[in-house]
Design a protein around this motif. Structure first.
Motif, PDB file in Angstrom:
ATOM      1  N   TYR A 198       0.050   3.183   9.026  1.00  0.00           N
ATOM      2  CA  TYR A 198       0.174   1.944   9.564  1.00  0.00           C
ATOM      3  C   TYR A 198      -0.835   1.228   9.668  1.00  0.00           C
ATOM      4  O   TYR A 198      -1.177   0.057   9.795  1.00  0.00           O
ATOM      5  N   PHE A 199      -1.992   2.095   9.988  1.00  0.00           N
ATOM      6  CA  PHE A 199      -3.523   1.306  10.485  1.00  0.00           C
ATOM      7  C   PHE A 199      -3.938   0.794   9.028  1.00  0.00           C
ATOM      8  O   PHE A 199      -4.485  -0.337   8.659  1.00  0.00           O
ATOM      9  N   ILE A 200      -3.671   1.850   7.914  1.00  0.00           N
ATOM     10  CA  ILE A 200      -4.030   1.270   6.637  1.00  0.00           C
ATOM     11  C   ILE A 200      -3.472  -0.022   6.295  1.00  0.00           C
ATOM     12  O   ILE A 200      -4.113  -0.945   5.565  1.00  0.00           O
ATOM     13  N   ARG A 201      -2.056   0.055   6.338  1.00  0.00           N
ATOM     14  CA  ARG A 201      -1.077  -1.044   5.914  1.00  0.00           C
ATOM     15  C   ARG A 201      -1.692  -2.375   6.748  1.00  0.00           C
ATOM     16  O   ARG A 201      -1.674  -3.478   6.157  1.00  0.00           O
ATOM     17  N   THR A 232       0.731  -1.150  -0.228  1.00  0.00           N
ATOM     18  CA  THR A 232      -0.007   0.104   0.011  1.00  0.00           C
ATOM     19  C   THR A 232       0.912   1.224   0.107  1.00  0.00           C
ATOM     20  O   THR A 232       1.872   1.125   0.726  1.00  0.00           O
ATOM     21  N   LYS A 233       0.578   2.175  -0.584  1.00  0.00           N
ATOM     22  CA  LYS A 233       1.198   3.602  -0.861  1.00  0.00           C
ATOM     23  C   LYS A 233      -0.112   4.714  -0.619  1.00  0.00           C
ATOM     24  O   LYS A 233      -1.095   4.454  -1.436  1.00  0.00           O
ATOM     25  N   VAL A 234       0.265   5.823   0.099  1.00  0.00           N
ATOM     26  CA  VAL A 234      -0.721   6.624   0.249  1.00  0.00           C
ATOM     27  C   VAL A 234      -0.018   8.036  -0.092  1.00  0.00           C
ATOM     28  O   VAL A 234       1.060   8.318   0.499  1.00  0.00           O
ATOM     29  N   HIS A 235      -0.823   8.844  -0.765  1.00  0.00           N
ATOM     30  CA  HIS A 235      -0.182  10.398  -0.789  1.00  0.00           C
ATOM     31  C   HIS A 235      -1.605  11.290  -1.042  1.00  0.00           C
ATOM     32  O   HIS A 235      -2.362  10.922  -1.771  1.00  0.00           O
ATOM     33  N   PRO A 236      -1.328  12.604  -0.795  1.00  0.00           N
ATOM     34  CA  PRO A 236      -2.467  13.513  -0.740  1.00  0.00           C
ATOM     35  C   PRO A 236      -2.421  14.047  -2.220  1.00  0.00           C
ATOM     36  O   PRO A 236      -1.437  14.129  -2.849  1.00  0.00           O
TER      37      PRO A 236
END
Length: 451
Positions: A132-135, A4-8
């Motif tokens: 960390y919660f998302i992962r 998973t990767k997250v960016h705004p």
């Protein structure tokens, strides 16, 4: 396994939403869904919430990419997992659009959600803890669906960032493993191994555990932290040609394949490994024969029939499941369009008859846009017929989902059975030297060339 990767998203939200919904990437938008919004007009609905909350500045949305290991998951399951992930991390507070891309080697989900909650008008706050919660949530859902997850215990101290580098072959530990493997193949003794490691510019530190440090590396790395095959004892055994942690394990006929000793590089380089492989093959074939006997499969033709029948059943169930998913998707769009149509129709019909028409339209521009899109859709589907009740559509949708879940559960089990049967057939053909076996063909070709 899913990374998973997250960016705004701070600009061009329209382009991001347009990109993830590309029909060429999403099976003609079959693998696109939305929550509390219609994907085609999600930008306007996101902005409407921001306008109401008076929070137009700053981060516009968050973009999450969930990427699966190649060949580990089918399209529909990946999409379903993505929806479940979005529902768990956003808890029904934020509008989102999810699209599953299938145009590359690995299936991956794109999830874009509004930065402002449509329920309490609070902004989404991204932080290391939220990531960390998302992962963690992604790993849990993958495990629940029978997919592999990233497990760290055997490689103590490995960070998630290092795992990603490890997958790309860029971490210190990955390079150290590769160097050790190379030096083991070239060594005939422990001392020769140490000399080769020194030539590869690794500094060696002796103590309770042997450690190595490459040029430019700040700290030493204990070899035992690389895994069971890299302890000093294991390295010594590998140099001597002995098997490491394999001979005590019983073969698993469901996943194991007969080792092609004749064309196996490791068997050519290590007599110990070659001897172990012969014993392993004998055990594996014995287990395979026992399993086939217990399941009343007496010959290859019966096995072929079983494989053919199971393949046909799987194909039929996949087609039925795909039809179900299309219908569920269609019903979801109908429900959203009818809901938007009924909610915005009073606003559109409430235009003042005499004064203030332009001002009214300007104030309710979003509702007019949504109404126009919803009206086109319901007219195209139902024409002049009376629109169905949403509760009736949801009842049909629920029934289809129950059937679809049962189908995919059967497909998952039967696919595993099919893989097991195919592995067994391959094992028997290799061991018996079948004409259909690639290794047998290579041997025949070499024999012809010699003659």
């Amino acid at each position: 396994m899913a990374i998973t990767k997250v960016h705004p998203i701070t600009a061009t939200l329209n382009k991001a939403l347009e990109y993830i919904q590309n029909p060429n990437k999403t099976d003609k938008k079959l693998l696109v869904s939305g929550y509390a919004c219609t994907p085609t007009v999600a930008l306007f609905q996101f902005n409407q919430v921001k306008q109401t909350a008076e929070k137009k500045n700053g981060i516009l949305a968050e973009h999450l990419i969930q990427s699966f290991a190649p060949g580990e998951v089918d399209y529909e399951t990946a999409h379903k997992i993505g929806i479940e992930l979005a529902d768990r991390i956003l808890k029904g507070r934020f509008q989102y659009v999810i699209a599953t891309h299938i145009d590359r080697g690995n299936i991956h989900n794109h999830i874009i959600w509004n930065s402002v909650s449509f329920k309490d008008h609070k902004k989404y706050h991204s932080s290391p803890n939220s990531y960390y919660f998302i992962r963690r949530t992604s790993d849990i859902i993958c495990a629940e669906n029978g997919l592999s997850v990233i497990e760290i215990p055997k490689d103590k101290g490995k960070s998630h960032y290092e795992h990603l580098l490890d997958k790309k072959g860029q971490s210190w530990k990955t390079k150290l493993r590769q160097t050790i493997d190379y030096c083991i193949l070239k060594s005939r003794s422990w001392d020769e191994f140490l000399m080769l490691m020194d030539k590869e510019k690794y500094e060696i530190k002796y103590g309770k555990y042997i450690s190595f440090r490459a040029e430019g590396q700040e700290r030493f790395t204990r070899s035992k932290t690389l895994g069971d095959h890299y302890t000093e004892e294991s390295i010594r055994k590998r140099i001597a040609g002995e098997s490491v942690g394999l001979s005590s394990k019983e073969p698993d006929i469901r996943h194991s394949l007969v080792i092609d000793i004749e064309n196996n590089i490791k068997a050519m380089q290590s007599k110990g490994y070659a001897n172990w492989a012969k014993v392993f093959n004998l055990k594996l074939v014995a287990e395979t024969v026992n399993y086939l006997s217990e399941n009343n499969i007496s010959d290859i033709s019966t096995l072929d029939t079983k494989i053919s029948e199971l393949s046909d059943k799987l194909y039929d169930k996949k087609e039925r499941s795909k039809t179900n998913e299309k219908r569920i998707k269609f019903l979801e769009e109908q429900i959203k369009d009818i809901d938007v149509y009924r909610k915005t129709k009073p606003v559109v019909e409430g235009v003042p008859k005499h004064f203030g028409k332009e001002k009214y339209r300007h104030e309710h521009e979003a509702e007019f846009i949504l109404y126009a899109a919803a009206e086109r859709s319901v007219k195209k589907t139902f024409g002049d017929k009376k629109l169905p009740l949403i509760k009736e559509l949801r009842a049909e949708q629920k029934k289809l989902r129950t059937e679809a879940n049962k189908l995919w559960s059967d497909i998952k089990d039967e696919r595993q059975q099919l893989d097991e049967l195919k592995n067994m057939k391959r094992n028997i053909e290799i061991f018996l030297g079948s004409d259909d076996c690639p290794s047998h063909k290579r041997q025949s070709k070499r024999t012809e060339e010699l003659e």
